[in-house]
Design an enzyme around this catalytic site. Structure first.
Site: not given
Length: 304
Positions: A90, A121
């Protein structure tokens, strides 16, 4: 392979606990469960408020790095990585930043955005290598995000970034975490047990989004990417944003909407430049020079 010690450590985390308040959610009506989740979510801003001193200290430390030409990198896995991608993606449209300025590094790569790649992960080597791949250096900022505070990918990335001289921050949803111990600045948002035990996409994910909102927004304000509370550096990418930009120009300068649209066209859809051209009565070329001299800050260019 998970060891007994690893399992014991995980079981001690607040985010992994099974809260007795939610023991019978499978017997609740839809309305009851919606009310229960909404009530649980109200705990998140209170947890964030308790961590405001940690958040403030981290932002105050990272802003000078960014002003000096450094870049911001978020690192995470699973939900934490997805929150990071949302925030980073954004920044260019909202604040006109170049794509390389703020980026998210997610365990498992782009595919992990839509497909579960939970095993990624645990890849410490990949986390550390990502820092070298991005050319992380002393001016940069690396923020590791992990609800548990024990995600190997994020911890290894932060550790390597710190070795490379970057400023490092760890955002966890538990206290006393390994990520906190690894990073230079620790932000711990202790949200407690989830409505669905261990489902850290819930309160933990919300907490991460709130903190990332603060970090990116406050950093951009400090970098002069707003004029007051208006996002004057936003990119005009569609009709809605064109209208928003013209409204901003009109409201800041006092001209009518049509005049604001005309100024924007002459300014090449640069909202800051359009305002400066109207307020100072200069052409686009002169306005560009004034903004450059003011370090991109519209208020400074306007003498305010």
């Amino acid at each position: 392979m998970t060891t007994v010690n690893d399992a014991a450590t995980l079981a001690e985390l607040g985010t992994e606990q099974a809260d007795a308040r939610y023991a019978h959610i499978d017997r609740m009506s839809v309305g009851e469960l919606a009310a229960t989740m909404n009530d649980a979510d109200t705990e998140v801003p209170r947890a964030v408020a308790r961590a405001l001193p940690q958040i403030t200290a981290a932002i105050e430390a990272l802003v000078p790095r960014l002003k000096n030409g450094g870049r911001l990198r978020y690192v995470g896995a699973g939900t934490a990585g997805r929150m990071a991608v949302v925030d980073a993606s954004e920044c260019p449209p909202t604040y006109g930043t170049p794509p390389e300025f703020v980026q998210a590094i997610m365990a498992g790569g782009p595919d992990a955005l839509v497909l579960s790649t939970e095993g990624a992960e645990d890849d410490e080597a990949a986390g550390a290598a990502a820092m070298d791949d991005h050319g992380i250096g002393p001016d940069d900022v690396v923020i590791g995000i992990a609800a548990s505070g024990r995600t190997p990918f994020a911890i290894a990335a932060v550790a390597r970034a710190r070795e490379l001289g970057a400023l490092t921050v760890g955002i966890s949803c538990n206290t006393g975490t390994r990520l906190s111990a690894t990073a230079e600045f620790a932000i711990e948002i202790a949200v407690g047990p989830e409505v669905v035990a261990g489902s850290t996409r819930l309160k933990s994910g919300t907490a991460q989004k709130l903190v990332l909102n603060m970090i990116s927004t406050i950093a951009m304000v400090q970098l002069g990417k707003t004029y007051g509370n208006r996002m004057v550096d936003m990119q005009i990418l569609n009709d809605k944003l064109a209208v928003r930009a013209a409204r901003m120009v009109a409201e800041i300068t006092g001209v009518d909407f049509a005049a604001a649209e005309t100024a924007l066209a002459k300014a090449g859809d640069n909202t800051k430049l359009a305002v400066l051209m109207i307020e100072r009565g200069v052409d686009a070329e002169t306005g560009v020079g004034m903004l450059a001299e003011a370090g991109g800050r519209l208020a400074v260019a306007l003498g305010k």
